[in-house]
Motif scaffolding. Sequence first.
Motif, PDB file in Angstrom:
ATOM      1  N   LEU A  35       0.825  -1.215   0.000  1.00  0.00           N
ATOM      2  CA  LEU A  35       0.000   0.000   0.000  1.00  0.00           C
ATOM      3  C   LEU A  35       0.856   1.260   0.000  1.00  0.00           C
ATOM      4  O   LEU A  35       0.520   2.251  -0.644  1.00  0.00           O
ATOM      5  N   PHE A  36       1.980   1.217   0.712  1.00  0.00           N
ATOM      6  CA  PHE A  36       2.852   2.388   0.709  1.00  0.00           C
ATOM      7  C   PHE A  36       3.483   2.592  -0.669  1.00  0.00           C
ATOM      8  O   PHE A  36       3.624   3.725  -1.139  1.00  0.00           O
ATOM      9  N   LEU A  61       2.377   5.149  14.083  1.00  0.00           N
ATOM     10  CA  LEU A  61       3.539   5.653  13.338  1.00  0.00           C
ATOM     11  C   LEU A  61       3.200   5.867  11.868  1.00  0.00           C
ATOM     12  O   LEU A  61       3.593   6.861  11.260  1.00  0.00           O
ATOM     13  N   ILE A  62       2.478   4.910  11.309  1.00  0.00           N
ATOM     14  CA  ILE A  62       2.113   5.010   9.892  1.00  0.00           C
ATOM     15  C   ILE A  62       1.175   6.192   9.662  1.00  0.00           C
ATOM     16  O   ILE A  62       1.261   6.892   8.657  1.00  0.00           O
ATOM     17  N   VAL A  63       0.290   6.424  10.622  1.00  0.00           N
ATOM     18  CA  VAL A  63      -0.621   7.576  10.519  1.00  0.00           C
ATOM     19  C   VAL A  63       0.181   8.883  10.468  1.00  0.00           C
ATOM     20  O   VAL A  63      -0.266   9.887   9.920  1.00  0.00           O
ATOM     21  N   GLY A  64       1.406   8.850  10.993  1.00  0.00           N
ATOM     22  CA  GLY A  64       2.247  10.052  11.029  1.00  0.00           C
ATOM     23  C   GLY A  64       2.738  10.532   9.685  1.00  0.00           C
ATOM     24  O   GLY A  64       3.367  11.583   9.603  1.00  0.00           O
ATOM     25  N   CYS A  65       2.489   9.784   8.613  1.00  0.00           N
ATOM     26  CA  CYS A  65       2.927  10.219   7.279  1.00  0.00           C
ATOM     27  C   CYS A  65       2.289  11.556   6.920  1.00  0.00           C
ATOM     28  O   CYS A  65       1.069  11.659   6.858  1.00  0.00           O
ATOM     29  N   LEU A  84      -8.997  12.081   8.194  1.00  0.00           N
ATOM     30  CA  LEU A  84      -8.761  10.637   8.141  1.00  0.00           C
ATOM     31  C   LEU A  84      -7.721  10.205   9.174  1.00  0.00           C
ATOM     32  O   LEU A  84      -7.826   9.131   9.777  1.00  0.00           O
ATOM     33  N   LYS A  85      -6.729  11.053   9.401  1.00  0.00           N
ATOM     34  CA  LYS A  85      -5.715  10.736  10.415  1.00  0.00           C
ATOM     35  C   LYS A  85      -6.331  10.783  11.822  1.00  0.00           C
ATOM     36  O   LYS A  85      -6.007   9.950  12.673  1.00  0.00           O
ATOM     37  N   ALA A  86      -7.216  11.766  12.029  1.00  0.00           N
ATOM     38  CA  ALA A  86      -7.878  11.866  13.342  1.00  0.00           C
ATOM     39  C   ALA A  86      -8.733  10.628  13.615  1.00  0.00           C
ATOM     40  O   ALA A  86      -8.732  10.077  14.732  1.00  0.00           O
ATOM     41  N   ILE A  87      -9.460  10.168  12.575  1.00  0.00           N
ATOM     42  CA  ILE A  87     -10.287   8.955  12.728  1.00  0.00           C
ATOM     43  C   ILE A  87      -9.408   7.758  13.067  1.00  0.00           C
ATOM     44  O   ILE A  87      -9.721   6.959  13.962  1.00  0.00           O
ATOM     45  N   ALA A  88      -8.270   7.660  12.329  1.00  0.00           N
ATOM     46  CA  ALA A  88      -7.354   6.546  12.576  1.00  0.00           C
ATOM     47  C   ALA A  88      -6.823   6.577  14.008  1.00  0.00           C
ATOM     48  O   ALA A  88      -6.753   5.542  14.691  1.00  0.00           O
ATOM     49  N   LEU A  89      -6.468   7.758  14.487  1.00  0.00           N
ATOM     50  CA  LEU A  89      -5.950   7.880  15.854  1.00  0.00           C
ATOM     51  C   LEU A  89      -7.015   7.552  16.900  1.00  0.00           C
ATOM     52  O   LEU A  89      -6.721   6.945  17.934  1.00  0.00           O
ATOM     53  N   LEU A  90      -8.251   7.957  16.620  1.00  0.00           N
ATOM     54  CA  LEU A  90      -9.339   7.657  17.563  1.00  0.00           C
ATOM     55  C   LEU A  90      -9.588   6.152  17.676  1.00  0.00           C
ATOM     56  O   LEU A  90     -10.037   5.663  18.720  1.00  0.00           O
ATOM     57  N   LEU A  91      -9.294   5.422  16.587  1.00  0.00           N
ATOM     58  CA  LEU A  91      -9.486   3.966  16.618  1.00  0.00           C
ATOM     59  C   LEU A  91      -8.501   3.269  17.554  1.00  0.00           C
ATOM     60  O   LEU A  91      -8.683   2.095  17.896  1.00  0.00           O
ATOM     61  N   THR A  92      -7.436   3.981  17.963  1.00  0.00           N
ATOM     62  CA  THR A  92      -6.485   3.376  18.910  1.00  0.00           C
ATOM     63  C   THR A  92      -7.102   3.245  20.303  1.00  0.00           C
ATOM     64  O   THR A  92      -6.674   2.404  21.101  1.00  0.00           O
ATOM     65  N   LEU A 128      -2.542  -1.894  11.039  1.00  0.00           N
ATOM     66  CA  LEU A 128      -1.505  -1.334  10.166  1.00  0.00           C
ATOM     67  C   LEU A 128      -2.054  -1.051   8.772  1.00  0.00           C
ATOM     68  O   LEU A 128      -1.786  -0.002   8.186  1.00  0.00           O
ATOM     69  N   TRP A 129      -2.820  -2.009   8.240  1.00  0.00           N
ATOM     70  CA  TRP A 129      -3.316  -1.817   6.871  1.00  0.00           C
ATOM     71  C   TRP A 129      -4.319  -0.670   6.794  1.00  0.00           C
ATOM     72  O   TRP A 129      -4.359   0.068   5.815  1.00  0.00           O
ATOM     73  N   PHE A 130      -5.147  -0.492   7.864  1.00  0.00           N
ATOM     74  CA  PHE A 130      -6.102   0.624   7.836  1.00  0.00           C
ATOM     75  C   PHE A 130      -5.366   1.959   7.944  1.00  0.00           C
ATOM     76  O   PHE A 130      -5.759   2.938   7.313  1.00  0.00           O
ATOM     77  N   ALA A 131      -4.293   1.989   8.735  1.00  0.00           N
ATOM     78  CA  ALA A 131      -3.526   3.229   8.887  1.00  0.00           C
ATOM     79  C   ALA A 131      -2.942   3.681   7.551  1.00  0.00           C
ATOM     80  O   ALA A 131      -3.049   4.851   7.170  1.00  0.00           O
TER      81      ALA A 131
END
Length: 692
Positions: free
Chosen positions: A163-164, A343-347, A650-658, A665-668
Motif C-alpha cells: 500500500l505504501f 507511526l504510519i498515521v504520522g505520514c 482521516l488521520k484523526a479517525i485513525a488515531l481515535l481507533l487506537t 496497520l493496513w487501515f492506517a
Amino acid sequence: MKEYKLQGLSCANCAQEIEEEIKKLHHGEGSQVKFSSSKLVLDDEVDLKKVRQILKTDGAMLVEEESEGEQEHAHTHGSNMKQLVIISSLIFGATFLLQHIVPPFVLIMMYLSAIAISGYQTFWKGLKNLIRLKFNIDTLMTIALIGAVAIGEWKEATLVAILFGLNEYLEGLGMEKARRSMEKLLKVAPKQATRVLPDGDEEVVGIEDLQTGDTVLVKAGEKIPSDGRIVSGYSSVNEAAITGESLPVDKRPGEDLYGGSINNEGLLKVKITKVYSDSSLAKILRLVEEAQDRKTPTELFINRFAKYYTPLIMVVAGLVMILPPLIFSTPWGASFYQGLAVLIVGCPCALILSSPIAILSGITKNARNGILVKGGVFLEQLGKVESIAFDKTGTLTKGEPEVQAVRTYEEERFYTIARSIEKNSSHPIAAAILKEPRVQEAPIAEPSSVDTIPGKGVEAVVEGQTYYVGSEQTLFHLEITDSVKEDIQELKRQGYTLVIVSDEKAVLGVFGVADEVREESRSLMARLHSLGIKHTIMLTGDHEKTAEKVAREIGVTDVHAQLLPHQKVDKVNELKQSSRLAMIGDGINDAPALAMADLGIAMGKGTDSAIETADIVLMQDHLGKLPNAFKIAKRVNAIVKWNISIALGLKAIALLLTIPGLLTLWFAILADMGATIFVTLISLTVLLMKDE
C-alpha cells in the motif's frame, strides 16, 4: 546561481528535507528545491558530487542537460514503480491461495519477497535515516515494517509495504500530471526562424539570434518567432498561446504580431520589433515558470506544521505502546502493534500535497486562458477578493471617444465647418467627430486661419467668416437661446463631453461625445456579483456626469470621479481598509494604484509598467475572461481547504481507533493512501474546469 532539472522527485516532504540537507553544504545557504517544477537552484560553488549523494538517498537525480533518454527515464520511473507494486500484489495474492498447501517458511519467504519488491527503496532510505536519527515518512515506514515482522505480523507487514508503494506511485503520478500540463504550456515557444539577409538570401537561425529590425519569413503553419510588425502579406493568426482566444485574428501589413502566435495561411514577411527575451511570449513563459514555486501562506504554514507533526506522532506512538500495558494491563504485543499503526498515521505526505497540485493546476488553467497569475499567493488572494476597483478609460471602456448624440440648428454649415476645422487636429475627440458619417459626407472648405483657444477649443476663419469649435467656453460672445441651453444641459446630464460649433451670431450644432463602453462590461458586473464580489468600484479622472453615465450603463456599485493619479492611490488605500480589494487598470497612471491594492490586475495590451507592477495579467484586450479567473481561484481555495480537512480528518479517525484498540496497520496506511488519492484527484479537476 544555476538551475538544474531534477528527476525522481515525487514527495513534497522529501523535497523540503533535501533542501535542508543541501543548505548545510559549503556555499549551499541559498539553495532551493522547487518541488512544483522539479528544479534545483544552486550556487556555482556548491560541490555537485555531494549534492548528488544527498539526492541519491531519496531516489532523486540531477540533470544538467536534459536529453531524450533522460526524459524517457522521467516518464518510465512511475511505470517501474507501478510494475513493482503489481508484482508484489500478485505474490501477496498467491500466499492466500497457498497458505494451506505450502510450509510456513515458504509463505514467509513469499511475504519477504513481496515486501522487498515494493518496499526495499523505502526500507533502505528509512534505515539510513534511522542511523542518522533523521525521522521522516521513510523512517516511520521502516520502523513499522521491522516492528510488524518482529511480532510475526507477516501479512500486515506485506500489505503495508504494498500500500505504501502504491501510495508513492499515486503521489508521484498526480504531481507529474500537473507538471506535464505545465510543461506542455511552456513548449509553445518557437525554436527557429527564417531570416532574410540584406542581399535577399535566407538563413535559418535560432530565435535567440534575432535582433530588433531583422526581417523574417513566416510560412503557413509556422510560429511567429518574436514580436514584430507585418511588412507584407495577409493572413489570419492564431494568438491562443498568448491571449487564450481560440478564434484567429485577421492581420494585414502594418499590424503587430505576438511571438509564438501561429500563421494560419499565406506567407508573411515580418519585421522584428523586440528580441525574443523581451517579447510577450518570453514574458509569459517567464512569469508562469516563476509562478510555480512561489509558496502561498497556506503552503508555508503546512510545511512548518509538518516539521512538528511527525515528531509529535512519534511521541504519541511511544505513549500508545507504553501507557496501556502500564495503566490498563493491556498486552504488550497488542499495544506495540497499535503504536506501529500510529507511526504510519504520522505520514505527512497527503497533508503537504493538499496545496501544491491544486495551485499548480490553477496557475496552468489560467495560463491556458491567457491569464497570467504570478504566483500561488496571488491565486489564493484572488479567490478571497471581495471588492474590485476598475479604471474606466481603456478598461471598462475602449478608450476611444465616439459621437453618440447630435443636436443641429443649421445642419449644412454645422457639418461642413466641423469637418473643415477638425481635419487639421490630432486630438482624439476631433478624430471621433471626423468618424461621424454625416461629417464624412460634408463638403470641405479650407480655413484661412486656425487658432487654438487654450482649454476651450479652436477659433478659425472659413471663407471670410469666424467660427468656433469647442466647449461651452467658446460661447462667451453669444446670447444663447433657451432651446439651445436646454439641449446643452440635457446632453451634460447624460454625461456627454460637448463639442459646440458656432459662428459669431449663433450655435450651429452640438456633438455629444463619449468613450464607448466595452461590450463585455455590461455582462461582466453581473457575473462578478454572482461569484460573490460585493462591491464593484469605478475610479476615473473623467467628469462626474460622464462617470455616472458609464456606471449606470454597466452596473457598477460605486463611482469616484475626477481623480488625479495620486488621488486614485489614496482612494485605493482607503477602500482596501474595509475589504480585500483588487485593482484593475491598463495605463501607466494606473501602476501606483495597482501596487497599492491587495491585488493588482493589468490588461496585457496596456503599458509595460502596469504589467510589471501587477500581480495578475490579462493578455486579452478585454475583461471577458476575468470571471473565469475568479471562478478558478475560488475553486482552488475550496479544494485546498477540503484537502487539508480530509488529510487531517482521516488521520484523526485513525488515531481515535487506537482508543478501543481497533487501529490496524493496513487501515492506517489505507487512511493515508485514501487521503493522498483524494487530494490528488480533486486537485487535478481544476484542469478539467469548463470555461464560461
